[in-house]
Design a protein around this motif. Structure first.
Motif, PDB file in Angstrom:
ATOM      1  N   SER A  68       6.406   0.415  -2.154  1.00 29.27           N
ATOM      2  CA  SER A  68       7.346  -0.508  -1.504  1.00 29.27           C
ATOM      3  C   SER A  68       6.781  -1.113  -0.227  1.00 29.27           C
ATOM      4  CB  SER A  68       8.645   0.250  -1.190  1.00 29.27           C
ATOM      5  OG  SER A  68       8.384   1.251  -0.219  1.00 29.27           O
ATOM      6  N   VAL A 122       9.931   2.260  -7.339  1.00 28.97           N
ATOM      7  CA  VAL A 122       9.819   3.681  -6.984  1.00 28.97           C
ATOM      8  C   VAL A 122       8.856   3.821  -5.813  1.00 28.97           C
ATOM      9  CG1 VAL A 122      10.419   4.682  -9.221  1.00 28.97           C
ATOM     10  CG2 VAL A 122       8.027   4.147  -8.743  1.00 28.97           C
ATOM     11  N   GLU A 123       9.231   4.646  -4.874  1.00 31.25           N
ATOM     12  CA  GLU A 123       8.442   4.850  -3.662  1.00 31.25           C
ATOM     13  C   GLU A 123       8.329   6.360  -3.423  1.00 31.25           C
ATOM     14  OE1 GLU A 123       6.603   3.314  -1.106  1.00 31.25           O
ATOM     15  OE2 GLU A 123       6.464   5.429  -0.531  1.00 31.25           O
ATOM     16  N   GLU A 124       7.098   6.818  -3.296  1.00 27.82           N
ATOM     17  CA  GLU A 124       6.868   8.254  -3.139  1.00 27.82           C
ATOM     18  C   GLU A 124       7.394   8.791  -1.807  1.00 27.82           C
ATOM     19  OE1 GLU A 124       2.764   9.319  -3.354  1.00 27.82           O
ATOM     20  OE2 GLU A 124       3.177  11.477  -3.265  1.00 27.82           O
ATOM     21  N   TYR A 168       3.589   8.815   7.596  1.00 29.99           N
ATOM     22  CA  TYR A 168       2.210   8.551   7.183  1.00 29.99           C
ATOM     23  C   TYR A 168       1.798   9.433   6.012  1.00 29.99           C
ATOM     24  CZ  TYR A 168       1.078   5.802  11.397  1.00 29.99           C
ATOM     25  OH  TYR A 168       1.021   4.842  12.373  1.00 29.99           O
ATOM     26  N   GLY A 188       0.664   4.078   5.792  1.00 28.04           N
ATOM     27  CA  GLY A 188       2.079   4.395   5.820  1.00 28.04           C
ATOM     28  C   GLY A 188       2.478   4.890   4.448  1.00 28.04           C
ATOM     29  N   CYS A 206       6.198   5.618   3.029  1.00 23.80           N
ATOM     30  CA  CYS A 206       7.643   5.735   3.210  1.00 23.80           C
ATOM     31  C   CYS A 206       8.252   4.452   2.656  1.00 23.80           C
ATOM     32  CB  CYS A 206       7.977   5.867   4.706  1.00 23.80           C
ATOM     33  SG  CYS A 206       7.283   4.548   5.700  1.00 23.80           S
ATOM     34  N   ILE A 234       4.788   1.083   9.880  1.00 21.85           N
ATOM     35  CA  ILE A 234       4.033   1.709  10.977  1.00 21.85           C
ATOM     36  C   ILE A 234       2.884   0.845  11.474  1.00 21.85           C
ATOM     37  CG2 ILE A 234       4.605   4.112  10.487  1.00 21.85           C
ATOM     38  CD1 ILE A 234       1.375   2.555   9.195  1.00 21.85           C
ATOM     39  N   ASP A 288       0.259  -7.365  13.581  1.00 19.44           N
ATOM     40  CA  ASP A 288      -0.572  -8.561  13.756  1.00 19.44           C
ATOM     41  C   ASP A 288      -0.595  -9.341  12.455  1.00 19.44           C
ATOM     42  OD1 ASP A 288      -1.191  -7.708  16.300  1.00 19.44           O
ATOM     43  OD2 ASP A 288      -2.736  -6.387  15.499  1.00 19.44           O
ATOM     44  N   ALA A 302       1.730  -1.255  -6.943  1.00 18.89           N
ATOM     45  CA  ALA A 302       1.535  -1.665  -5.550  1.00 18.89           C
ATOM     46  C   ALA A 302       1.503  -0.407  -4.687  1.00 18.89           C
ATOM     47  CB  ALA A 302       2.663  -2.598  -5.119  1.00 18.89           C
ATOM     48  N   ALA A 303       0.708   0.560  -5.141  1.00 23.31           N
ATOM     49  CA  ALA A 303       0.671   1.871  -4.477  1.00 23.31           C
ATOM     50  C   ALA A 303      -0.469   1.967  -3.475  1.00 23.31           C
ATOM     51  CB  ALA A 303       0.562   2.975  -5.528  1.00 23.31           C
ATOM     52  N   ILE A 305      -3.124   5.983 -10.654  1.00 25.92           N
ATOM     53  CA  ILE A 305      -2.111   5.868 -11.716  1.00 25.92           C
ATOM     54  C   ILE A 305      -2.763   5.364 -13.000  1.00 25.92           C
ATOM     55  CG2 ILE A 305       0.065   4.748 -12.386  1.00 25.92           C
ATOM     56  CD1 ILE A 305       0.653   4.567  -9.310  1.00 25.92           C
ATOM     57  N   ALA A 347      -7.469   1.156   8.806  1.00 23.63           N
ATOM     58  CA  ALA A 347      -6.069   0.800   8.540  1.00 23.63           C
ATOM     59  C   ALA A 347      -5.992  -0.211   7.399  1.00 23.63           C
ATOM     60  CB  ALA A 347      -5.438   0.208   9.807  1.00 23.63           C
TER      61      ALA A 347
HETATM   62  C1  FAD Z   1      -1.828   2.273  11.541  1.00 25.44           C
HETATM   63  C2  FAD Z   1      -1.902   0.968  10.806  1.00 25.44           C
HETATM   64  C3  FAD Z   1      -1.829  -0.229  11.514  1.00 25.44           C
HETATM   65  C4  FAD Z   1      -1.921  -1.440  10.831  1.00 25.44           C
HETATM   66  N1  FAD Z   1      -1.782  -2.606  11.535  1.00 25.44           N
HETATM   67  C5  FAD Z   1      -1.764  -3.789  10.853  1.00 25.44           C
HETATM   68  C6  FAD Z   1      -1.514  -5.008  11.525  1.00 25.44           C
HETATM   69  O1  FAD Z   1      -1.254  -5.043  12.726  1.00 25.44           O
HETATM   70  N2  FAD Z   1      -1.537  -6.162  10.817  1.00 25.44           N
HETATM   71  C7  FAD Z   1      -1.802  -6.166   9.478  1.00 25.44           C
HETATM   72  O2  FAD Z   1      -1.852  -7.249   8.895  1.00 25.44           O
HETATM   73  N3  FAD Z   1      -2.022  -5.012   8.818  1.00 25.44           N
HETATM   74  C8  FAD Z   1      -1.989  -3.829   9.463  1.00 25.44           C
HETATM   75  N4  FAD Z   1      -2.169  -2.666   8.783  1.00 25.44           N
HETATM   76  C9  FAD Z   1      -2.470  -2.723   7.350  1.00 25.44           C
HETATM   77  C10 FAD Z   1      -1.284  -3.022   6.470  1.00 25.44           C
HETATM   78  O3  FAD Z   1      -0.134  -2.364   6.910  1.00 25.44           O
HETATM   79  C11 FAD Z   1      -1.667  -2.568   5.058  1.00 25.44           C
HETATM   80  O4  FAD Z   1      -2.885  -3.182   4.710  1.00 25.44           O
HETATM   81  C12 FAD Z   1      -0.665  -2.965   4.034  1.00 25.44           C
HETATM   82  O5  FAD Z   1       0.622  -2.489   4.329  1.00 25.44           O
HETATM   83  C13 FAD Z   1      -1.107  -2.437   2.672  1.00 25.44           C
HETATM   84  O6  FAD Z   1      -0.210  -2.903   1.714  1.00 25.44           O
HETATM   85  P1  FAD Z   1      -0.191  -2.297   0.260  1.00 25.44           P
HETATM   86  O7  FAD Z   1       0.875  -3.003  -0.488  1.00 25.44           O
HETATM   87  O8  FAD Z   1      -1.573  -2.329  -0.278  1.00 25.44           O
HETATM   88  O9  FAD Z   1       0.170  -0.762   0.413  1.00 25.44           O
HETATM   89  P2  FAD Z   1       1.115   0.055   1.404  1.00 25.44           P
HETATM   90  O10 FAD Z   1       1.792  -0.823   2.388  1.00 25.44           O
HETATM   91  O11 FAD Z   1       0.262   1.145   1.915  1.00 25.44           O
HETATM   92  O12 FAD Z   1       2.234   0.616   0.418  1.00 25.44           O
HETATM   93  C14 FAD Z   1       1.955   1.463  -0.640  1.00 25.44           C
HETATM   94  C15 FAD Z   1       3.165   2.357  -0.868  1.00 25.44           C
HETATM   95  O13 FAD Z   1       3.029   2.975  -2.144  1.00 25.44           O
HETATM   96  C16 FAD Z   1       3.508   4.292  -2.087  1.00 25.44           C
HETATM   97  N5  FAD Z   1       2.896   5.046  -3.178  1.00 25.44           N
HETATM   98  C17 FAD Z   1       1.608   5.470  -3.297  1.00 25.44           C
HETATM   99  N6  FAD Z   1       1.430   6.092  -4.470  1.00 25.44           N
HETATM  100  C18 FAD Z   1       2.615   6.064  -5.117  1.00 25.44           C
HETATM  101  C19 FAD Z   1       3.055   6.533  -6.380  1.00 25.44           C
HETATM  102  N7  FAD Z   1       2.226   7.146  -7.215  1.00 25.44           N
HETATM  103  N8  FAD Z   1       4.363   6.364  -6.731  1.00 25.44           N
HETATM  104  C20 FAD Z   1       5.233   5.740  -5.876  1.00 25.44           C
HETATM  105  N9  FAD Z   1       4.849   5.267  -4.668  1.00 25.44           N
HETATM  106  C21 FAD Z   1       3.561   5.408  -4.307  1.00 25.44           C
HETATM  107  C22 FAD Z   1       3.093   4.763  -0.714  1.00 25.44           C
HETATM  108  O14 FAD Z   1       3.889   5.854  -0.288  1.00 25.44           O
HETATM  109  C23 FAD Z   1       3.283   3.494   0.127  1.00 25.44           C
HETATM  110  O15 FAD Z   1       4.547   3.468   0.751  1.00 25.44           O
HETATM  111  C24 FAD Z   1      -2.095  -1.438   9.433  1.00 25.44           C
HETATM  112  C25 FAD Z   1      -2.160  -0.242   8.720  1.00 25.44           C
HETATM  113  C26 FAD Z   1      -2.054   0.955   9.393  1.00 25.44           C
HETATM  114  C27 FAD Z   1      -2.133   2.234   8.616  1.00 25.44           C
END
Ligand code: FAD
Ligand code: SF4
Lengths: 512, 188
Positions: free
Chosen positions: A23, A44-46, A67, A85, A87, A94, A98, A251-252, A260, A449
């Motif tokens: 999510s 679904v979100e772990e 985290y 993150g 959640c 978190i 930016d 989108a995990a 997966i 990050a």
């Molecule tokens: C400390 C920190 C600071 C950051 N600062 C910035 C910033 O300032 N600007 C910026 O652009 N980016 C920033 N980022 C990066 C940005 O937040 C991430 O790149 C982005 O959120 C990643 O998106 P995503 O969809 O790939 O995955 P995520 O946002 O990581 O979401 C994936 C989700 O999937 C869930 N999940 C995993 N496996 C499963 C499963 N098997 N079943 C169900 N759920 C599952 C996880 O729990 C998680 O909630 C930061 C990241 C961090 C950690």
């Protein structure tokens, strides 16, 4: 409807049209646009469902709550802390807000090297417009630029270096400084406050504390997702839950989406799956200023200024060079960056208000791979292998030098790097010591990050995992919409690029 | 340095809990002067049991090792008087360990075993870490750093836990000038 794992009391079997796994930046956006278009959608979100009133701005409570691995996920050599993150809202809950788009050189690099001809500035225009509007991307208000970041801006300008105040996705920010610990003011517009509740309004169901373990093909092109309801916190398995669906959007994140597919036995014929990992490791720099010179890095927007004088993006390589940005908001990590221990080290504690914290961002080329171990209850432990390239190390050292020069020019009395065996530099005369900086596990800790590229997009299964529609090669109705699809590092900050990619792909999917 | 370092290394790499549990239970070959062998086979400084508070995660001998570690990382005196012992830092860390990812918590346990049993030999000391003087413990920490690799990684973990849980504790803020959370009501 939002269903939290603890409300589920027995095994369940659900049915929907599209299942979205995760999510965060990608999953949240995908879920909303699907639901908006009238598609029956389950997310679904772990991780757990948490709200602003729970965000108490205490590191010891928020890292375990929000985290992955309480913020302690490391590469297999222990050198890079891979922060994510985990959640309701994923990384958008978190991160430090930016907001950057994918630079034009990066798109051109992808087109040239990976054949992604349909990903252009023009085709991404509408997705960016929607994303920027939906999460309120605006330049950070000057009043939120704290001294830690302001010093970078002023000093860079004095030195004639390019620097600017960044954009972010906030509304009503009071500058508490605790973005990394979840925003207690609901001012940082992550998917938890935007796309996910909007998706629910449009009829989507979100199940938190539910991990998707594997996919099973049923009835030809439909799927059954085998999931586990987990105990919040320690994430031990509680109950099985299955979801039958026509389509799956994974989108995990770049660390967990490949798990997966692999656990489902769908990795055959996808040699790039789990490979090409980019982490964009960042190194922390701490400046100690005079006692009267109050920096107070933990108040105001934690990261609001970037020094981009040494950024060097190109069509040949994509992102290059290095950047310097202020960072703050969490005192623990900043104290850890300072070298030494014992009485000698306590001066950093005493002068906490006089410490500045800066991140050196050095974009990397794909340099790693993820593999997995699964426990009997389905819990997955990633093994994140990452090799630092020599060319990257050289840019790192060049960046350390420029960063230290900048901090000394700003008035720092000493400059320390996140390396336990490297004594702080006491003056610009010490800059030459940077050549001896040892980049070794145990001595130096980097942060990441921005994990990306483990399911990269391209033209064929030989060079990629998903096609330009973000559909997995050779699999009907399985898509990936998270950081893993980026062929190389998309931007120094990846939230907006991932959101735009998900928006782009969902709209294409809906059109077809 | 037989199996323990390898297992402890895995801790940090967030790997199997079982291996770490095993690392934490490996008995030592010999006892040294001024120490006793506890029920889990770990050498502990004699006479410290009476001061051990109720524990949530660590065993008493592991707690004793942790107390020495935190005292080495943040002793009394220096830039300000307050030290780890004054705030019960080891007990605070112990109370938080059950909330951490089990692999990380188990890894921390394995790392403590390493510091207590193996690390002293890096500085030529035969006694367990908790049986050493402050000067000797400082020498051991420096030797861990100089050794690089696993010992340096364990040092880093010890520092991480000690500093994170010390400086986020309200009792330290008057010494550091950190003004703590700014929650909704504070900003009104
Ligand atoms: C400390 C920190 C600071 C950051 N600062 C910035 C910033 O300032 N600007 C910026 O652009 N980016 C920033 N980022 C990066 C940005 O937040 C991430 O790149 C982005 O959120 C990643 O998106 P995503 O969809 O790939 O995955 P995520 O946002 O990581 O979401 C994936 C989700 O999937 C869930 N999940 C995993 N496996 C499963 C499963 N098997 N079943 C169900 N759920 C599952 C996880 O729990 C998680 O909630 C930061 C990241 C961090 C950690
Ligand atoms: S600085 Fe504070 S108020 Fe502003 S977005 Fe971050 S956590 Fe929220």
């Amino acid at each position: 409807m939002i269903v939290q794992g603890h409300d589920i009391t027995g095994p369940r079997s659900l049915r929907t049209h599209t299942l979205v796994v995760g999510s965060g930046s990608g999953g949240g956006v995908a879920a909303y646009h699907l639901a908006e278009a009238g598609v029956d959608t389950i997310v679904v979100e772990e991780g757990g469902y948490h709200v602003a009133s729970e965000f108490n701005q205490r590191e010891e409570d928020m890292y375990p709550m929000l985290y992955r691995s309480g913020g302690q996920q490391m590469t297999s050599d222990g050198m890079i802390n891979v922060m994510q993150g985990s959640c309701y809202g994923g990384g958008t809950v978190i991160n430090v807000s930016d907001a950057f788009d994918i630079p034009s050189e990066v798109l051109a690099h992808w087109q040239r090297t990976y054949g992604t001809s349909e990903w252009t500035e023009k085709s991404l225009e509408a997705p960016y417009r929607r994303v920027h509007r939906n999460v309120n991307v605006k330049r950070i208000n000057k009043s939120l630029v704290n001294r830690n970041n302001g010093l970078l801006l002023e000093t860079a300008q004095k030195l004639g270096w390019s620097a600017e105040v960044m954009h972010s996705n906030r509304k009503g920010c009071v500058g508490s400084g605790y973005c990394l610990l979840g925003c207690a003011y609901d001012a940082r517009l992550g998917t938890n406050l935007t796309y996910l509740p909007w998706a629910v309004e449009k009829g989507a169901d979100v199940y938190t504390d539910v991990r998707c373990d594997r996919l099973e093909r049923i009835n030809g092109s439909s799927w059954r997702a085998h999931c586990t309801v987990v105990q919040r916190g320690l994430r031990t398995a509680r109950l099985p839950l299955t979801i039958d669906c026509e389509r799956v959007v994974l989108a995990a994140s770049a660390i967990f989406t490949p798990a997966i597919l692999l656990r489902s036995g769908l990795g055959d014929g996808l040699p790039q799956l789990g490979r090409n990992l980019t982490l964009q490791p960042q190194l922390g720099l701490v400046g100690r200023f005079d006692e009267g010179d109050e920096i107070v890095h933990w108040r105001g927007a934690p990261q609001s200024v970037e020094v981009d004088e040494f950024a060097d993006n190109s069509v040949e390589r994509g992102l290059g060079g290095f950047r310097l940005e202020g960072i703050g908001g969490a005192i623990g990590p900043v104290m850890i960056m300072t070298p030494g221990f014992g009485r000698e080290h306590k001066r950093f504690g005493k002068y906490m208000r006089n410490l500045s914290a800066t991140l050196l961002l050095v974009p990397d080329q794909p340099s790693g791979a993820v593999s997995y171990q699964w426990a009997e209850d389905g819990r997955v432990t990633p093994k994140i292998d990452y090799v630092m390239q020599d060319e990257w190390k050289q840019r790192l050292k060049a960046g350390m030098r420029r960063g230290a020069e900048l901090l000394f020019a700003a008035g720092a009395r000493e400059v320390a790097f996140a390396n336990q065996a490297f004594p702080p530099l006491r003056s610009p005369d010490d800059l030459s010591r940077i050549a001896d900086f040892r980049i070794e596990p145990g001595l130096v800790t980097f942060n990441s990050a921005h994990n990306q590229s483990t399911c990269r997009m391209g033209t064929s299964p030989a060079n990629s995992v998903v096609d330009q529609n973000l559909k997995v090669h050779g699999l009907e109705n399985v898509y990936v919409m998270d950081g893993s699809i980026m062929p190389t590092s998309a931007a120094t900050h990846t939230m907006i690029p991932i959101m735009a990619a998900a928006d782009f792909a969902v709209h294409r999917m809906l059109q077809s | 340095m037989n199996q323990i370092p390898e297992m402890t290394r895995r801790v940090f790499l967030n790997q199997t809990l079982q291996a770490l549990g095993a690392a934490a239970a490996i008995p030592l070959a010999a006892c040294t002067v001024g120490s006793v062998k506890s029920s889990t086979g770990m050498l502990v400084k004699t006479g410290s049991a009476a001061e051990i508070p109720p524990l949530d995660f660590l065993t008493p001998d592991q707690y004793v090792a942790l107390e020495s570690v935190t005292d080495t990382m943040i002793p009394r005196g220096g830039a300000f008087e307050l030290g780890a012992r004054d705030v019960g830092l080891a007990a605070r860390i112990d109370s938080h360990l059950p909330r951490l990812d089990p692999a990380v918590a188990q890894g921390f346990r394995g790392a403590l075993v390493f510091v207590e049993q193996q690390a002293p030999s890096l500085a030529g000391k035969a006694a367990p870490f908790s049986g050493l003087s402050e000067e000797e413990r400082t020498a051991v920490c420096n030797a861990m750093l100089q050794a690089g690799g696993l010992p340096a990684g364990v040092f880093m973990a010890m520092k991480f836990f000690s500093l994170s849980y010390f400086y986020t504790l309200d009792a330290t803020w008057k010494y550091t000038g950190y003004d703590g959370p700014m929650l909704l009501e504070d900003s009104r």
